[in-house]
Design a protein around this motif. Structure first.
Motif, short mmCIF file in Angstrom:
data_model
loop_
_atom_site.label_atom_id
_atom_site.label_comp_id
_atom_site.label_asym_id
_atom_site.label_seq_id
_atom_site.Cartn_x
_atom_site.Cartn_y
_atom_site.Cartn_z
N VAL A 1 -30.00 32.89 0.58
CA VAL A 1 -29.20 32.05 1.48
C VAL A 1 -29.72 30.61 1.53
CG1 VAL A 1 -28.52 34.03 2.88
CG2 VAL A 1 -30.53 32.69 3.54
N GLY A 2 -30.66 30.28 0.66
CA GLY A 2 -31.19 28.92 0.63
C GLY A 2 -32.14 28.61 1.76
N GLY A 3 -32.77 29.65 2.31
CA GLY A 3 -33.75 29.48 3.38
C GLY A 3 -33.27 29.99 4.72
N LEU A 4 -34.17 30.59 5.47
CA LEU A 4 -33.86 31.10 6.80
C LEU A 4 -34.06 30.01 7.85
CD1 LEU A 4 -35.70 34.56 6.78
CD2 LEU A 4 -33.28 34.13 6.36
N HIS A 5 -33.28 30.10 8.92
CA HIS A 5 -33.47 29.23 10.08
C HIS A 5 -33.81 30.12 11.27
CE1 HIS A 5 -33.15 25.84 12.75
NE2 HIS A 5 -32.29 26.50 13.51
N VAL A 6 -35.11 30.33 11.47
CA VAL A 6 -35.60 31.20 12.54
C VAL A 6 -36.78 30.49 13.23
CG1 VAL A 6 -34.78 33.42 11.68
CG2 VAL A 6 -36.88 32.47 10.77
N PRO A 7 -36.52 29.45 14.01
CA PRO A 7 -37.60 28.61 14.53
C PRO A 7 -38.61 29.35 15.41
CG PRO A 7 -35.49 28.09 15.57
CD PRO A 7 -35.19 28.96 14.40
N THR A 8 -38.15 30.33 16.15
CA THR A 8 -39.09 31.06 17.01
C THR A 8 -40.00 31.96 16.19
OG1 THR A 8 -37.50 31.01 18.82
CG2 THR A 8 -39.30 32.59 18.99
N LEU A 9 -39.43 32.72 15.27
CA LEU A 9 -40.25 33.55 14.39
C LEU A 9 -41.16 32.68 13.51
CD1 LEU A 9 -37.60 36.23 13.31
CD2 LEU A 9 -39.31 36.38 15.14
N GLU A 10 -40.67 31.51 13.12
CA GLU A 10 -41.51 30.58 12.37
C GLU A 10 -42.73 30.17 13.19
OE1 GLU A 10 -41.17 25.90 11.15
OE2 GLU A 10 -39.44 27.18 10.70
N ARG A 11 -42.51 29.83 14.45
CA ARG A 11 -43.62 29.42 15.31
C ARG A 11 -44.62 30.55 15.50
NH1 ARG A 11 -43.86 29.77 20.89
NH2 ARG A 11 -41.60 30.11 21.04
N PRO B 1 -44.81 34.22 1.76
CA PRO B 1 -43.96 33.03 1.60
C PRO B 1 -42.49 33.38 1.82
CG PRO B 1 -45.58 33.19 -0.17
CD PRO B 1 -45.64 34.49 0.57
N VAL B 2 -41.85 32.60 2.69
CA VAL B 2 -40.44 32.81 3.03
C VAL B 2 -39.76 31.45 2.97
CG1 VAL B 2 -38.80 33.59 4.76
CG2 VAL B 2 -41.01 34.76 4.54
N GLU B 3 -38.74 31.32 2.12
CA GLU B 3 -38.06 30.05 1.98
C GLU B 3 -37.46 29.61 3.32
OE1 GLU B 3 -34.49 28.01 -0.68
OE2 GLU B 3 -35.54 29.80 -1.43
N GLY B 4 -37.73 28.36 3.70
CA GLY B 4 -37.23 27.83 4.96
C GLY B 4 -38.13 28.09 6.15
N VAL B 5 -39.20 28.87 5.94
CA VAL B 5 -40.10 29.25 7.04
C VAL B 5 -41.53 28.93 6.64
CG1 VAL B 5 -40.77 31.06 8.67
CG2 VAL B 5 -38.50 31.12 7.60
N PRO B 6 -42.01 27.73 6.90
CA PRO B 6 -43.37 27.39 6.51
C PRO B 6 -44.40 28.14 7.35
CG PRO B 6 -42.41 25.64 7.85
CD PRO B 6 -41.30 26.62 7.56
N PRO B 7 -45.63 28.24 6.85
CA PRO B 7 -46.68 28.88 7.65
C PRO B 7 -46.86 28.16 8.99
CG PRO B 7 -47.41 28.61 5.38
CD PRO B 7 -46.11 27.87 5.50
N ALA B 8 -47.17 28.93 10.03
CA ALA B 8 -47.32 28.37 11.37
C ALA B 8 -48.69 27.69 11.51
CB ALA B 8 -47.18 29.47 12.41
N ARG B 9 -48.72 26.66 12.33
CA ARG B 9 -49.99 25.98 12.60
C ARG B 9 -50.93 26.87 13.42
NH1 ARG B 9 -48.50 19.70 14.25
NH2 ARG B 9 -47.59 19.08 12.24
#
Length: 391
Positions: free
Chosen positions: A45-55, A63-71
């Motif tokens: 899908v060209g990357g996920l948009h899951v800001p809470t799970l990303e955080r 590695p998950v496209e659209g979801v960089p490693p969390a700080r």
């Protein structure tokens, strides 16, 4: 200061089939060695948009496209089964410390004649199909024949399941469920499949759709689970969605019906707002049942976005210092696999609780049950596998 254990709550939310990479023995199950449901859905899908799970650290697990490693990720990692299988029954059992002794039986060539005859005797029904099949495709193919003849559609998959599909004009949902309960009685001993599943559908030829009347008739777990230990300690256990069915009711105090993710998330939110103590154990089925088996990556991604929004609400409005939230899975269903069945994969782990620093944790699925027991009772089990990842 943390709350006493008798004032604590835990929520374990299983995102069904959201695998996070092939297990070393995946090829033995007919799965590609690079299976990775989560990563391949994101790529499709060209990357996920899951800001809470990303955080929380989803992109720190694999590695998950659209979801960089969390700080600053929470507890995160991958969990593996200790026993055989790649289905919902064994996956959920293992999350609560029950490991199957042997692989549950599968039927790549359909059920033997003697089993079909015994099913007919027990249910009073006649059958068609009797082969592995995709549940939607087999209804489309044989639904009209089923309406004309009354023969109930009998099928299986690569997993340890027996499924009966019937139009609501042929059998009412209650009648189909009763037939499946009778079939469960037949499927014992060497034919003890993990689940017998009622699959009611409705509509006209060319436009058949499943109803919300699915019901799973599972084997009882072969030994007590962490759920039973929680009950013995006086901790109430709430099962949301198909949890009660997967454990055949053993270890579940109250079943909360939820046939869709929307229902499951709403019920879980309600329980988090209302309950003062206990375990909420939720299965979110659509990533498997609706999107996974159809290799519908876009639908899978949208389901993850819906879950992400609910998790944000829980973190902002429902969870406090006495709460543990665990997000995980039971197996995979990689959209790139050459089949439409489950894939044998690691389960992702994200865990949020007070007093425990975020860190990488890789281990067996049973660590979830061990952590819940530790969090809610302050003790460990001497009889069950798993090690707690919480303080």
């Amino acid at each position: 200061m943390s709350r006493p254990t008798d004032q604590r709550r835990a929520a374990v939310v299983v995102i069904d089939a959201c695998g996070a990479g092939a297990l070393p023995d995946a090829a033995e199950y007919g799965d590609p060695p690079d299976a990775n449901t989560l990563a391949h859905v994101a790529e499709a899908v060209g990357g996920l948009h899951v800001p809470t799970l990303e955080r929380l650290g989803l992109g720190s697990i694999v590695p998950v496209e659209g979801v960089p490693p969390a700080r600053d990720p929470v507890i995160h990692g991958r969990l593996h089964p200790l026993g055989p299988g790649k289905d919902s029954t064994t996956g959920h059992w293992e999350l609560m410390g029950v490991v199957a002794d042997t692989p549950l039986p599968t039927y790549p060539n359909g059920f033997p004649d003697e089993v079909v005859a015994a099913l007919g005797d027990a249910t009073g029904l006649r059958f068609c199909a009797n082969r592995p099949a995709d549940g939607i495709a087999i209804i489309d193919e044989l639904g009209e024949h089923h309406l004309e003849t009354g023969e109930v559609i009998l099928y299986t998959s690569a997993d340890s399941v027996l499924q009966l599909a019937s139009h609501d004009d042929v059998l009412a949902e209650a009648e189909l469920q009763a037939a499946c309960e009778a079939a469960r009685g037949v499927m014992r001993g060497e034919h003890a499949v993990g689940r017998v599943i009622a699959r009611p559908f409705t509509g006209e030829p060319g436009h058949f759709t499943r109803t919300g009347g699915r019901r799973d008739f599972s084997l009882e777990p072969p030994r007590p689970s962490y759920l039973v230990e929680l009950q013995a300690a006086g901790v109430p256990v709430h099962g949301v969605g198909k949890i009660r069915d997967l454990f055949a009711g053993v270890g579940i105090d109250r079943k909360h019906t939820a046939t869709t993710n929307e229902d499951g998330l709403a019920v879980t939110t309600g329980l988090l707002r209302e309950l003062r103590r206990g375990l909420i154990f939720t299965n979110l089925v659509e990533t498997d049942q609706i999107h996974g088996h159809r290799h519908d990556a876009e639908g899978f991604a949208h389901a993850l976005e819906q879950i992400d929004r609910a998790v944000a609400e829980w973190l902002d409005e429902c969870l406090g210092p006495g709460d543990l939230l665990v997000l995980t899975a039971d197996h995979g269903v990689d959209p790139r696999a050459p089949h439409s069945d489950h894939t044998r994969e690691y389960a992702p782990l994200l865990a949020v609780c007070a007093g425990t620093r975020g860190r990488r944790h890789d281990g067996p699925l049973a660590d979830v049950g061990a952590s819940v027991l530790q969090w809610l009772t302050g003790r460990r089990s001497e009889a069950l596998p798993g090690a707690s990842f919480v303080a």
